[in-house]
Design a protein around this motif. Structure first.
Motif, PDB file in Angstrom:
ATOM      1  N   TRP A  28       0.854  -1.189   0.000  1.00 13.79           N
ATOM      2  CA  TRP A  28       0.000   0.000   0.000  1.00 13.79           C
ATOM      3  C   TRP A  28       0.888   1.236   0.000  1.00 13.79           C
ATOM      4  O   TRP A  28       1.908   1.276   0.671  1.00 13.79           O
ATOM      5  N   TRP A  29       0.500   2.253  -0.724  1.00 16.96           N
ATOM      6  CA  TRP A  29       1.196   3.546  -0.665  1.00 16.96           C
ATOM      7  C   TRP A  29       0.663   4.317   0.538  1.00 16.96           C
ATOM      8  O   TRP A  29      -0.540   4.391   0.756  1.00 16.96           O
ATOM      9  N   LYS A  30       1.566   4.897   1.292  1.00 11.37           N
ATOM     10  CA  LYS A  30       1.137   5.704   2.440  1.00 11.37           C
ATOM     11  C   LYS A  30       0.658   7.080   1.994  1.00 11.37           C
ATOM     12  O   LYS A  30      -0.188   7.686   2.630  1.00 11.37           O
ATOM     13  N   SER A  31       1.220   7.594   0.913  1.00 13.38           N
ATOM     14  CA  SER A  31       0.771   8.867   0.333  1.00 13.38           C
ATOM     15  C   SER A  31       1.230   8.917  -1.115  1.00 13.38           C
ATOM     16  O   SER A  31       2.115   8.173  -1.521  1.00 13.38           O
ATOM     17  N   LEU A  32       0.596   9.797  -1.890  1.00 11.45           N
ATOM     18  CA  LEU A  32       0.980   9.927  -3.288  1.00 11.45           C
ATOM     19  C   LEU A  32       2.215  10.806  -3.425  1.00 11.45           C
ATOM     20  O   LEU A  32       3.143  10.485  -4.151  1.00 11.45           O
TER      21      LEU A  32
ATOM     22  N   LYS B 105       5.334  13.163  -1.480  1.00 12.29           N
ATOM     23  CA  LYS B 105       6.077  13.381  -0.240  1.00 12.29           C
ATOM     24  C   LYS B 105       5.550  14.638   0.431  1.00 12.29           C
ATOM     25  O   LYS B 105       5.305  15.648  -0.218  1.00 12.29           O
TER      26      LYS B 105
ATOM     27  N   ASP C 107       2.612  14.869   1.912  1.00 12.77           N
ATOM     28  CA  ASP C 107       1.165  14.752   2.087  1.00 12.77           C
ATOM     29  C   ASP C 107       0.884  13.955   3.359  1.00 12.77           C
ATOM     30  O   ASP C 107       1.719  13.164   3.806  1.00 12.77           O
ATOM     31  N   PRO C 108      -0.313  14.128   3.939  1.00  9.14           N
ATOM     32  CA  PRO C 108      -0.669  13.299   5.104  1.00  9.14           C
ATOM     33  C   PRO C 108      -0.656  11.821   4.715  1.00  9.14           C
ATOM     34  O   PRO C 108      -1.020  11.472   3.595  1.00  9.14           O
ATOM     35  N   GLU C 109      -0.204  10.969   5.645  1.00  8.30           N
ATOM     36  CA  GLU C 109      -0.099   9.542   5.347  1.00  8.30           C
ATOM     37  C   GLU C 109      -1.388   8.804   5.697  1.00  8.30           C
ATOM     38  O   GLU C 109      -2.080   9.149   6.646  1.00  8.30           O
ATOM     39  N   THR C 110      -1.680   7.763   4.916  1.00 13.58           N
ATOM     40  CA  THR C 110      -2.818   6.881   5.145  1.00 13.58           C
ATOM     41  C   THR C 110      -2.395   5.795   6.125  1.00 13.58           C
ATOM     42  O   THR C 110      -1.275   5.287   6.051  1.00 13.58           O
ATOM     43  N   ASP C 111      -3.291   5.417   7.043  1.00 11.07           N
ATOM     44  CA  ASP C 111      -3.024   4.308   7.945  1.00 11.07           C
ATOM     45  C   ASP C 111      -3.244   3.016   7.164  1.00 11.07           C
ATOM     46  O   ASP C 111      -4.369   2.515   7.046  1.00 11.07           O
ATOM     47  N   THR C 112      -2.178   2.488   6.578  1.00  8.18           N
ATOM     48  CA  THR C 112      -2.285   1.319   5.702  1.00  8.18           C
ATOM     49  C   THR C 112      -2.683   0.054   6.457  1.00  8.18           C
ATOM     50  O   THR C 112      -3.115  -0.918   5.839  1.00  8.18           O
TER      51      THR C 112
END
Length: 152
Positions: free
Chosen positions: A73-77, A79, A81-86
């Motif tokens: 999973w990408w944490k963000s598109l 650098k 950007d807020p990160e996604t809780d993968t």
């Protein structure tokens, strides 16, 4: 008079040269540019590592980027950007056709064995053991003269 005549000829020659240049430019515009790509019917470009689609009405450009490792999973598109809780991401259900041959065979065997157990029938392993025992007994009939012996 000679001077006027030569000026008129020079002007005529310059006009003819300018006209030739315009015709050449128009012809050049008609030829496709070698380094420009032609979009498909949906006005999309499908490149090796990405696809680009756009329309005039939306003024929005949609870019699809293929992942190199499709198991992550990408944490963000971008650098910063807020990160996604993968850890909370839910993958799409897999299809058997998406799996490699070995994994697909293993999953099919597990599904078969589960159905067999639900119907109180022998699993594939139990069936294979029974077939091996029957084959052994057929090849060695003298070994089966042990009353009360449980060979299973």
């Amino acid at each position: 008079m000679m001077l006027v005549h030569s000026i008129k000829e020079r002007t005529k020659a310059q006009k003819a040269e300018a006209e030739k240049k315009k015709v050449a430019e128009k012809e050049q515009d008609k030829k496709p540019k070698e380094n420009k790509l032609v979009p498909n019917q949906g006005n999309d470009l499908n490149m090796e590592n990405y696809s680009l689609g756009q329309s005039l009405q939306e003024k929005v450009i949609s870019i699809v980027i293929s992942k190199r490792d499709q198991g992550d999973w990408w944490k963000s598109l971008l650098k910063g950007d807020p990160e996604t809780d993968t850890q909370k991401a839910k993958p799409d259900p897999s299809k058997l056709s998406d799996l490699d041959l070995e994994t697909c065979s293993f999953v099919e065997k597990m599904m078969f064995d589960q159905r067999q157990k639900q119907m109180a029938r022998p699993t594939s392993d139990e069936t294979q053991k029974q077939q091996l025992m029957n084959q052994f007994m057929a090849q060695n009939p003298s070994m089966m003269n042990f009353p009360g012996a449980n060979l299973m």
